[in-house]
Design an enzyme around this catalytic site. Sequence first.
Site: not given
Ligand SMILES: [Zn+2]
Length: 254
Positions: A31, A134, A126
Amino acid sequence: MTTTAAELEQIASWLRNANYVTVLTGAGISTESGIPDFRGPDGVWTKNPAAEKTATLQYYMSDPAVRRLAWQNRVKSEMWTAEPNAAHRALVDLEHKGRLQTLVTQNIDGLHHAAGQSPEIVVEIHGNVRDAKCMTCDWHGPMAATLERVREGEDDPGCRLCGGILKSATISFGENLVAADLQRSQIAAGRADVFLAIGTSLAVFPAAGLPDIALRNNARLVILNAEETPFDPVADVVVRDQLGTVLPALVALV
Ligand SMILES: [Zn+2]
């Protein structure tokens, strides 16, 4: 509440004598770099619940409008211009002093890397925003190149190999964590003599599980966070001070 010099020296002595130090960081450490948190009182999702949909896999995959909004947000994100702050740099110093073995972060902003932390000790539980991936084939590549396609007019760029949906290489709500990253985090928590939880509310899995593992293995638990966490009652020390001030002061004592 201000941490006393005696408390800081106590934490520093634990760090000096530790063989294995594990640090967990959350939104609170970024922050001060101008990156808003998502769930706090001024958080992105608190003020604009519709934006949370862009981070939820089910909506992202099923609704082109959600994807178009997500790509616009990515193009405009503060993350591309944010700089690491004194707290990030203090953790680099801690590593150079030989007192930081694994850094698990809930943040996707890449600021630990930008600060100069060794990539091999950082676990981005994360994911991160530096890469695009993709959702159909296993293509992934730099986010910058995909954002360039958005700037050139593709509002929902598809995979050039298979036509699949592209997304940032972050873990969305409803998306599985990377098993190897979770396992590394848990092993590091179990090995720690000292576990520092920095700028995290310790409310969300898997972060919330790591201090438990550390405590079961008799680690010292130190919490540095502006707000209360569920682990405050069992922590050895709780520090409320501003991270950009207190972390450099602590590391200087190590
Ligand atoms: Zn792909």
